[in-house]
Write an enzyme that holds these catalytic residues in place. Structure first.
Site, PDB file in Angstrom:
ATOM      1  N   ARG A 164      43.686  42.710  39.303  1.00 53.02           N
ATOM      2  CA  ARG A 164      44.584  41.550  39.297  1.00 53.02           C
ATOM      3  C   ARG A 164      45.550  41.565  38.116  1.00 53.02           C
ATOM      4  O   ARG A 164      46.750  41.316  38.279  1.00 53.02           O
ATOM      5  CB  ARG A 164      43.761  40.262  39.278  1.00 53.02           C
ATOM      6  CG  ARG A 164      42.891  40.070  40.507  1.00 53.02           C
ATOM      7  CD  ARG A 164      42.146  38.741  40.444  1.00 53.02           C
ATOM      8  NE  ARG A 164      41.361  38.510  41.648  1.00 53.02           N
ATOM      9  CZ  ARG A 164      40.725  37.373  41.908  1.00 53.02           C
ATOM     10  NH1 ARG A 164      40.785  36.366  41.036  1.00 53.02           N
ATOM     11  NH2 ARG A 164      40.033  37.230  43.022  1.00 53.02           N
ATOM     12  N   ASP A 237      44.625  34.455  37.842  1.00 50.09           N
ATOM     13  CA  ASP A 237      45.049  35.853  37.909  1.00 50.09           C
ATOM     14  C   ASP A 237      45.269  36.341  39.336  1.00 50.09           C
ATOM     15  O   ASP A 237      45.605  37.519  39.537  1.00 50.09           O
ATOM     16  CB  ASP A 237      44.056  36.768  37.178  1.00 50.09           C
ATOM     17  CG  ASP A 237      42.631  36.631  37.696  1.00 50.09           C
ATOM     18  OD1 ASP A 237      42.427  35.931  38.714  1.00 50.09           O
ATOM     19  OD2 ASP A 237      41.718  37.227  37.090  1.00 50.09           O
ATOM     20  N   ASP A 238      45.097  35.466  40.329  1.00 52.25           N
ATOM     21  CA  ASP A 238      45.465  35.828  41.702  1.00 52.25           C
ATOM     22  C   ASP A 238      46.734  35.102  42.143  1.00 52.25           C
ATOM     23  O   ASP A 238      47.008  34.994  43.338  1.00 52.25           O
ATOM     24  CB  ASP A 238      44.316  35.545  42.675  1.00 52.25           C
ATOM     25  CG  ASP A 238      43.904  34.080  42.708  1.00 52.25           C
ATOM     26  OD1 ASP A 238      44.412  33.306  41.869  1.00 52.25           O
ATOM     27  OD2 ASP A 238      43.073  33.713  43.561  1.00 52.25           O
ATOM     28  N   ASP A 327      39.557  22.707  36.415  1.00 50.91           N
ATOM     29  CA  ASP A 327      40.682  21.962  36.990  1.00 50.91           C
ATOM     30  C   ASP A 327      40.296  20.518  37.313  1.00 50.91           C
ATOM     31  O   ASP A 327      41.115  19.600  37.160  1.00 50.91           O
ATOM     32  CB  ASP A 327      41.247  22.671  38.228  1.00 50.91           C
ATOM     33  CG  ASP A 327      40.200  23.033  39.262  1.00 50.91           C
ATOM     34  OD1 ASP A 327      39.003  22.754  39.034  1.00 50.91           O
ATOM     35  OD2 ASP A 327      40.569  23.595  40.311  1.00 50.91           O
ATOM     36  N   HIS A 351      44.952  30.148  47.184  1.00 50.93           N
ATOM     37  CA  HIS A 351      44.339  30.911  48.269  1.00 50.93           C
ATOM     38  C   HIS A 351      43.531  30.017  49.210  1.00 50.93           C
ATOM     39  O   HIS A 351      43.048  30.491  50.241  1.00 50.93           O
ATOM     40  CB  HIS A 351      43.425  32.001  47.694  1.00 50.93           C
ATOM     41  CG  HIS A 351      42.242  31.453  46.955  1.00 50.93           C
ATOM     42  ND1 HIS A 351      42.278  31.175  45.612  1.00 50.93           N
ATOM     43  CD2 HIS A 351      40.995  31.120  47.378  1.00 50.93           C
ATOM     44  CE1 HIS A 351      41.094  30.698  45.234  1.00 50.93           C
ATOM     45  NE2 HIS A 351      40.306  30.647  46.279  1.00 50.93           N
TER      46      HIS A 351
END
Length: 412
Positions: A164, A237-238, A327, A351
């Site tokens: 990633r 990191d995605d 989060d 995602h």
């Protein structure tokens, strides 16, 4: 021979009043011009402004004191799909006894001292002046946001450096090399060199669990507070970040106002139940949070309000108390403790939503993209470019669609 005109008392009073009004108008215009040109470079936030905030975060929950913790598992995110409007509240059963905010340290040092140090370390001396603009009668236009005003943080881990992290470095990182910092859990000299020193070892635990996630988010927040930047934007990191679109988005908002920009991954607010032994009814907390997997941005004014409550590692303590990931903890602090609502920006994508539904002709309008590999299938955007074997995550193809001048992009 000149004659002197003797003014009557009412006339003299009228002339004096006109002169005073003219003087006030001149002073007012001078102040407006000075404010627009120079701002308030020497401003300090009064003790009462931040101390009152910190006091509110503590005292408003003292009536909700309970007895002990009962541990419970972290809730899983709902499945992919765009959130639909729903009046129903998502109820997360979180039976927390002894939910006591009186033991959260507000500040180990006087708030004024902390803010003075931040102002001294700031590379932009005018940042703190924005906090007082809402109290001024004639408020100037919001400042223009440029790329260098943004602190972009990317949370990663050792196991994803070669996959990633490497993909980000080859693509969108090249558009914001000086503004992007990677927060990881190990030393890596190779990627430290690749990022020109922008890889930070947080010393947090490795893995994708609550404690490690909150630890890294706490480090991101603290480094931002010391940076002097106007905007804090977190990504995973995605994520692929469309840097020019991010700058354009933030330019629509003022960093001097409390802004919490992001996108929830659930269709209704999160509700946490607090069970109390001392009352016959359950306490409950309801709030929205921006999913970290899509990215979110906080204005500097908001993070300064968070400083006494969540700065200096206190973010981790709050995450431990409510036992939710980073989060959700961020949303709890901002929406519930500070009473600042989430501003939903649909251009952030995680995602958890189907990427294939993002139309190719709208790519330039989106702020972030993501991907996932689940049940032997890729959740990725549909974009022309490299084949799936070469570019299974579609970041290279997306990057070339947006910025075709990069050397690895095929000629059009």
């Amino acid at each position: 021979m000149m004659s002197l005109t003797v003014l009557s008392p009412p006339q003299r009073f009228k002339r004096i009043l006109q002169a005073m009004m003219l003087a006030v108008a001149v002073v007012y215009m001078t102040l407006l011009l000075y404010q627009s040109a120079y701002g308030y470079p020497g401003i300090q936030v009064p003790h009462s402004q931040v101390d009152a905030l910190a006091s509110e975060a503590v005292t408003t929950h003292r009536d909700q004191l309970l007895q002990d913790y009962v541990q419970s598992s972290t809730p899983t995110q709902p499945g992919a799909g765009a959130p639909a409007a729903s009046p129903t509240t998502v109820i997360i059963r979180k039976d927390i006894r002894s939910f006591n905010f009186s033991d959260i340290e507000v500040s180990e040092r006087p708030t004024a001292t902390l803010l003075t140090e931040l102002a001294r370390r700031s590379r932009n001396g005018e940042l703190l002046r924005d906090l007082s603009q809402r109290a001024v009668t004639a408020t100037p236009q919001p400042p223009v946001t440029e790329l260098d005003d943004i602190f972009i943080s990317v949370k990663t881990t050792k196991n994803y450096h070669d996959t990633r992290l490497a993909l980000i470095i080859k693509t969108w990182f090249q558009l914001a090399r000086d503004q992007t910092w990677f927060f990881t859990d190990t030393d890596d000299h190779y990627y430290q060199e690749k990022t020109k020193g922008h890889l930070i070892n947080t010393k947090c635990s490795q893995g994708h669990f609550r404690k490690a996630l909150c630890c890294k988010m706490s480090a991101e927040l603290d480094v931002f507070l010391e940076s002097g930047k106007k905007w804090f934007c977190h990504f995973d990191d995605d994520n692929y970040v469309n840097v020019p679109r991010l700058v354009k988005l933030l330019d629509e908002y003022s960093p001097s106002v409390d802004w919490y920009l992001g996108k929830p991954s659930i269709s209704s607010p999160l509700e946490i139940h607090l069970d109390s032994k001392n009352t016959t009814t359950n306490k409950k907390i309801t709030f929205w949070f921006a999913t970290g997997g899509a990215g979110f941005c906080l204005s500097r004014a908001l993070t300064l309000k968070m400083l006494p409550i969540a700065g200096g590692g206190k973010f981790i303590s709050i995450g431990d108390k409510i036992r939710f990931p980073d989060d959700v903890t961020m949303g709890f602090i901002i929406e519930h403790l500070l009473k600042v609502p989430l501003t939903v920006v649909d251009n952030f994508h995680s995602h958890l939503e189907p990427m294939e539904f993002i139309r190719q002709d709208t790519f330039q309008d989106q702020v972030s993209f993501s991907y996932a590999h689940m049940k032997n299938q890729w959740n990725v955007i549909k974009v022309d470019g490299f084949d799936m074997k070469t570019d299974p995550k579609r970041f290279y193809s997306l990057h070339c669609q947006l910025f075709p001048y990069f050397s690895f992009c095929p000629p059009r």
